[in-house]
Each structure stands twice: as structure tokens, then as C-alpha cells.
Design a protein around this motif. Structure first.
Motif, PDB file in Angstrom:
ATOM      1  N   ALA A  49       6.595   8.490  -9.474  1.00 13.12           N
ATOM      2  CA  ALA A  49       6.026   9.745  -8.973  1.00 13.12           C
ATOM      3  C   ALA A  49       4.803   9.483  -8.100  1.00 13.12           C
ATOM      4  CB  ALA A  49       5.658  10.653 -10.148  1.00 13.12           C
ATOM      5  N   LYS A  50       3.982   8.538  -8.517  1.00 14.04           N
ATOM      6  CA  LYS A  50       2.796   8.183  -7.719  1.00 14.04           C
ATOM      7  C   LYS A  50       3.211   7.608  -6.376  1.00 14.04           C
ATOM      8  CE  LYS A  50      -1.406   5.376  -7.827  1.00 14.04           C
ATOM      9  NZ  LYS A  50      -2.202   4.381  -8.610  1.00 14.04           N
ATOM     10  N   ASP A  51       4.249   6.785  -6.391  1.00 15.70           N
ATOM     11  CA  ASP A  51       4.748   6.200  -5.142  1.00 15.70           C
ATOM     12  C   ASP A  51       5.257   7.293  -4.203  1.00 15.70           C
ATOM     13  OD1 ASP A  51       5.793   3.565  -3.750  1.00 15.70           O
ATOM     14  OD2 ASP A  51       7.456   4.988  -3.683  1.00 15.70           O
ATOM     15  N   LEU A  52       5.986   8.276  -4.759  1.00 11.33           N
ATOM     16  CA  LEU A  52       6.513   9.372  -3.942  1.00 11.33           C
ATOM     17  C   LEU A  52       5.397  10.227  -3.360  1.00 11.33           C
ATOM     18  CD1 LEU A  52       9.487  10.519  -6.204  1.00 11.33           C
ATOM     19  CD2 LEU A  52       9.662   9.370  -4.011  1.00 11.33           C
ATOM     20  N   SER A  53       4.277  10.310  -4.070  1.00 15.46           N
ATOM     21  CA  SER A  53       3.167  11.169  -3.621  1.00 15.46           C
ATOM     22  C   SER A  53       2.255  10.459  -2.635  1.00 15.46           C
ATOM     23  CB  SER A  53       2.340  11.629  -4.832  1.00 15.46           C
ATOM     24  OG  SER A  53       3.146  12.329  -5.756  1.00 15.46           O
ATOM     25  N   THR A  54       2.432   9.168  -2.461  1.00 15.19           N
ATOM     26  CA  THR A  54       1.577   8.394  -1.555  1.00 15.19           C
ATOM     27  C   THR A  54       2.145   8.456  -0.146  1.00 15.19           C
ATOM     28  OG1 THR A  54       1.043   6.880  -3.370  1.00 15.19           O
ATOM     29  CG2 THR A  54       0.566   6.127  -1.130  1.00 15.19           C
ATOM     30  N   GLU A  63       9.552  -1.598   5.748  1.00 10.74           N
ATOM     31  CA  GLU A  63       9.197  -2.845   5.074  1.00 10.74           C
ATOM     32  C   GLU A  63       9.555  -2.786   3.588  1.00 10.74           C
ATOM     33  OE1 GLU A  63       7.526  -5.852   6.367  1.00 10.74           O
ATOM     34  OE2 GLU A  63       8.616  -4.899   8.010  1.00 10.74           O
ATOM     35  N   LYS A  64       9.287  -1.632   2.984  1.00  6.09           N
ATOM     36  CA  LYS A  64       9.575  -1.471   1.560  1.00  6.09           C
ATOM     37  C   LYS A  64      11.073  -1.526   1.293  1.00  6.09           C
ATOM     38  CE  LYS A  64       8.779   1.663  -2.311  1.00  6.09           C
ATOM     39  NZ  LYS A  64       8.231   2.961  -2.732  1.00  6.09           N
ATOM     40  N   SER A  65      11.857  -0.895   2.167  1.00  8.65           N
ATOM     41  CA  SER A  65      13.306  -0.868   1.965  1.00  8.65           C
ATOM     42  C   SER A  65      13.924  -2.255   2.039  1.00  8.65           C
ATOM     43  CB  SER A  65      13.966   0.044   3.010  1.00  8.65           C
ATOM     44  OG  SER A  65      13.868  -0.525   4.305  1.00  8.65           O
ATOM     45  N   MET A  66      13.212  -3.189   2.720  1.00  5.08           N
ATOM     46  CA  MET A  66      13.712  -4.560   2.837  1.00  5.08           C
ATOM     47  C   MET A  66      13.027  -5.499   1.849  1.00  5.08           C
ATOM     48  SD  MET A  66      14.289  -4.948   6.971  1.00  5.08           S
ATOM     49  CE  MET A  66      12.800  -4.110   7.508  1.00  5.08           C
ATOM     50  N   GLY A  67      12.301  -4.913   0.883  1.00  2.47           N
ATOM     51  CA  GLY A  67      11.695  -5.718  -0.176  1.00  2.47           C
ATOM     52  C   GLY A  67      10.537  -6.574   0.259  1.00  2.47           C
ATOM     53  N   ARG A  68       9.788  -6.120   1.252  1.00  2.18           N
ATOM     54  CA  ARG A  68       8.678  -6.929   1.779  1.00  2.18           C
ATOM     55  C   ARG A  68       7.309  -6.428   1.353  1.00  2.18           C
ATOM     56  NH1 ARG A  68      11.047  -7.174   7.946  1.00  2.18           N
ATOM     57  NH2 ARG A  68      12.816  -8.558   7.508  1.00  2.18           N
ATOM     58  N   THR A  69       7.263  -5.694   0.257  1.00  2.00           N
ATOM     59  CA  THR A  69       5.982  -5.199  -0.244  1.00  2.00           C
ATOM     60  C   THR A  69       5.685  -5.880  -1.569  1.00  2.00           C
ATOM     61  OG1 THR A  69       7.133  -3.334  -1.276  1.00  2.00           O
ATOM     62  CG2 THR A  69       6.166  -2.966   0.886  1.00  2.00           C
ATOM     63  N   GLY A  70       5.434  -7.184  -1.493  1.00  2.00           N
ATOM     64  CA  GLY A  70       5.200  -7.964  -2.703  1.00  2.00           C
ATOM     65  C   GLY A  70       3.871  -7.645  -3.347  1.00  2.00           C
ATOM     66  N   GLU A 131      14.449   4.130  -2.952  1.00  2.00           N
ATOM     67  CA  GLU A 131      13.730   2.894  -2.633  1.00  2.00           C
ATOM     68  C   GLU A 131      12.841   2.475  -3.806  1.00  2.00           C
ATOM     69  OE1 GLU A 131      11.672   3.835   0.934  1.00  2.00           O
ATOM     70  OE2 GLU A 131      13.386   3.426   2.249  1.00  2.00           O
ATOM     71  N   ALA A 132      12.186   3.453  -4.436  1.00  2.00           N
ATOM     72  CA  ALA A 132      11.314   3.143  -5.572  1.00  2.00           C
ATOM     73  C   ALA A 132      12.119   2.587  -6.745  1.00  2.00           C
ATOM     74  CB  ALA A 132      10.551   4.400  -5.999  1.00  2.00           C
ATOM     75  N   ILE A 133      13.288   3.177  -7.016  1.00  2.00           N
ATOM     76  CA  ILE A 133      14.142   2.672  -8.100  1.00  2.00           C
ATOM     77  C   ILE A 133      14.652   1.272  -7.758  1.00  2.00           C
ATOM     78  CG2 ILE A 133      16.312   2.997  -9.343  1.00  2.00           C
ATOM     79  CD1 ILE A 133      14.103   4.850 -10.273  1.00  2.00           C
TER      80      ILE A 133
END
Length: 373
Positions: A49-54, A63-70, A131-133
């Protein structure tokens, strides 16, 4: 209602469905209490929920969809990682872990869409939720796999340690029988036991060394001042006796003194020479050339024979991997395929390195060692 608000508002119902699904994941869930079944579900949903609200730019979304947010280095474990660790320790398998997230995804979206009967769901929320899941699944699977692998390595380490004592007893008993001179049959049986015991000991030593590196402990060395030319000559004499039909030649240039672990470097050399004997041309010699330089020493093991394929050469020091021809030979000799990997780890433990090259003329393994570890 936006999805983040819905998740926080409907938290208890979502977590109850998580718990109900987790209870079906047998046999691990059979003896688990309600709190354990719900493990970290609420914290994971709060993080989603926090991720969705950001707020997030298109570039950040991509970048996130390709797993590059380590994660930043030394950051604490996330709820998904801790959840994976506890599920692994509770006996869940990786398919059951992923199934929890699959069920969670379906549950949240279905409940939210039922709640949005009069208003169309926000498409961007759906994309970002998925994406978050996906990120949660990736974190959980990574942590779960690492924990299972570490548990396996610890088990192999304990097993290898416990096997040393009975193997030593077998070897001592075989040596005693051999010394009795109690007839040809008993002497022959004792010799076979001694030979088999030595083979088992070599396999066990390889397994233990491999296990240490997998646990991040590295190869254990005890460096002292030695003459590597003498150490290598002793090892090659042993190999010549074991392979009387093969020529193994040693050439030394310059000073071969330094501070190294002689036993380990004998192991390294033995692995390289045995590899050359196994895959080289039978009627051609194996050459070992040692060259002492001012601040380091280099040695090379070469043999004639078919060139190693480029793709095989790239991963030749990887553990438990072989080219097609090597696999056929492995089926016959039963080794673990760790010789070259352990050779590389011994070189690294001495602060050195090892390289391989191969063409139609020869195959060579070159080792560089600083004179002092």
C-alpha cells in the motif's frame, strides 16, 4: 476508492483469506497456529500500500518492472524476506511460497473490483500492484532459495565431517589386513579396500573444500616457507607412480622459494595434472613448467589433445559443470567434477589466479602466485 486505501481499509478480510489459503498448503501447514499462518501478511500488505501511494515517474516504473530497484547495502530485511525465511524453516517448499503470493494477488484484486462496482478500477493501480507483488515474490524466492542452500551446505559439512571417522577406521583396518600376509586373497582384498578408501577420501576432501567455499569460508591454507620445486617434484613422483604409462615432465626456471601452503599447492598441481592426463593425448607428455620471478612465481601445466570448445572453456572452472565429452568420462570415473574449481579456489586463497587456454596445438592452465600470501 484507490487500491492502496482499499488494502488498508480491508486489511483483516484480506489477511483472513491469506490465512485460509496458507492452511491448505500441506503438510507444512498442518501443525501451524493462526499467527504462524498469517506470518508477516499484514506487514507485506502495508508495504504494498505504501508503494502504491508513493509517486513514481514512468522511468522509475520501467526500472522497477525490470527488477532494477535493488535494496541499499546493509539495509534491514524486508517483511517478504523474513516471511520467506520463516516459511523455509517451517517446511514449505518454493512452489507453496509462490502460491501464497499468487493467491494474495487474486484475492486483493477480486475484492477491490467487487468494491468498485459503480466506478471503474484505476488501471495504473492494477499495474503498480502487480509490479509490487512481483517484487515481493522475487525478494521472497531469493531469500528462500539462499536459506535452503545454506541449510543444505551446513548439512553436507556436518555429514562430511562425520564420515571422516568411519572412513579412517576402514583405511586403518585395511592397512592392518594388508600387513598380516594372510594369503593372496586377503592381501588382494586389503589392497582393493586401501585403493577404494583413498578414492573415497579424495572425494570427501573435494566435497569438504567445495562446501567451505559455498559457505563463504574459502579454502583453508597454512602458509610456510617452502621450496615449491621440491614440493612439486614430490607430487609428480607420486603421480608418475600412479600413472606409469604417462610421461610427466617438470622444468624449473629461477628461484622457487616462497611462503605458501605446500600441501594445498600439491593438491592444485595434482588436480591440473590429472586433468591433463585424463583429457590429453595418451602418448604425449604432460609438461609442468615453473618460472620464479622477482615478486611472484608462475607455473603452467600443458598437454596435447583436442581443443576445448570455447563455450566449455569459459565455464571450465565452474563447479559441477562439464562439456559433453567430459560428461561421458565422468560417467566412467565417477568423480565430482570439482578438481578445476578447487584448483582455482586454492590459487585465490594464496592471492593468485589461474587461467586456461586451448587450441588445436595444446591446452594449458597457467597459475600466478605472489611469493608471500
Amino acid at each position: 476508492m484507490r487500491l492502496a486505501e482499499f488494502i488498508l481499509r480491508d486489511m483483516e478480510g484480506i489477511v483472513a483469506q491469506w490465512e485460509a489459503f496458507a492452511a491448505t498448503l500441506l503438510p507444512a501447514a498442518a501443525s501451524m497456529e493462526k499467527l504462524a499462518l498469517r506470518d508477516h501478511a499484514e506487514q507485506i500488505l502495508v508495504a504494498v500500500a505504501k508503494d502504491l501511494s508513493t509517486s513514481q515517474s514512468r522511468e522509475e516504473q520501467s526500472e522497477k518492472s525490470m527488477g532494477r530497484t535493488g535494496k541499499p547495502a546493509n539495509s534491514p530485511e524486508t517483511a517478504t524476506q523474513t516471511h520467506a525465511l520463516l516459511r523455509a524453516r517451517s517446511g514449505f517448499d518454493i512452489r507453496q511460497l509462490v502460491a501464497e503470493y499468487r493467491a494474495l494477488r487474486a484475492s486483493v484484486l477480486r475484492r477491490w473490483m467487487d468494491d468498485c462496482l459503480l466506478v471503474s478500477p484505476d488501471v495504473d493501480d492494477i499495474i503498480r500492484f502487480n509490479e509490487a507483488i512481483d517484487q515481493a515474490v522475487a525478494e521472497s524466492v531469493g531469500f528462500f532459495s539462499a536459506n535452503v542452500e545454506q541449510s543444505r551446505d551446513l548439512f553436507l559439512g556436518m555429514l562430511g565431517h562425520d564420515m571422516r571417522s568411519p572412513l579412517h577406521t576402514i583405511q586403518m583396518t585395511a592397512s592392518y589386513l594388508s600387513a598380516l600376509n594372510a594369503g593372496e586373497k586377503i592381501s588382494g582384498a586389503a589392497s582393493r579396500l586401501i585403493s577404494s578408501g583413498a578414492r573415497m577420501q579424495a572425494l570427501l576432501d573435494d566435497l569438504m573444500d567445495f562446501n567451505r567455499t559455498k559457505l563463504g569460508l574459502g579454502i583453508n591454507i597454512a602458509p610456510v616457507e617452502i621450496d615449491l620445486a621440491k614440493v612439486f617434484n614430490d607430487e609428480l613422483e607420486r603421480l608418475r607412480a600412479a600413472h606409469p604409462d604417462r610421461r610427466i615432465e617438470l622444468t624449473v626456471h629461477g628461484d622457487a622459494h616462497g611462503v605458501w601452503d605446500g600441501r594445498r599447492l600439491q593438491q592444485l598441481l595434482g588436480n591440473l595434472v590429472l586433468n591433463a592426463i585424463k583429457y590429453g593425448t595418451p602418448d604425449a607428455p604432460v609438461h609442468v613448467v615453473v618460472a620464479g620471478e622477482s615478486d611472484e612465481l608462475r607455473f603452467e601445466v600443458t598437454n596435447s589433445g583436442p581443443a576445448i570448445e570455447r563455450l566449455t572453456l569459459v565455464g571450465i572452472f565452474d563447479p559441477l559443470k562439464r562439456g559433453p565429452d567430459q560428461q561421458k568420462r565422468h560417467d566412467a570415473d565417477g568423480n565430482l567434477g570439482l578438481g578445476l574449481y578447487i584448483a582455482r579456489e586454492i590459487a585465490k586463497a594464496h592471492g593468485g589466479d589461474i587461467e586456461a587456454r586451448s587450441d588445436a596445438t595444446e591446452t594449458a592452465f597457467s597459475v600466478r602466485l605472489p611469493r608471500h600470501v
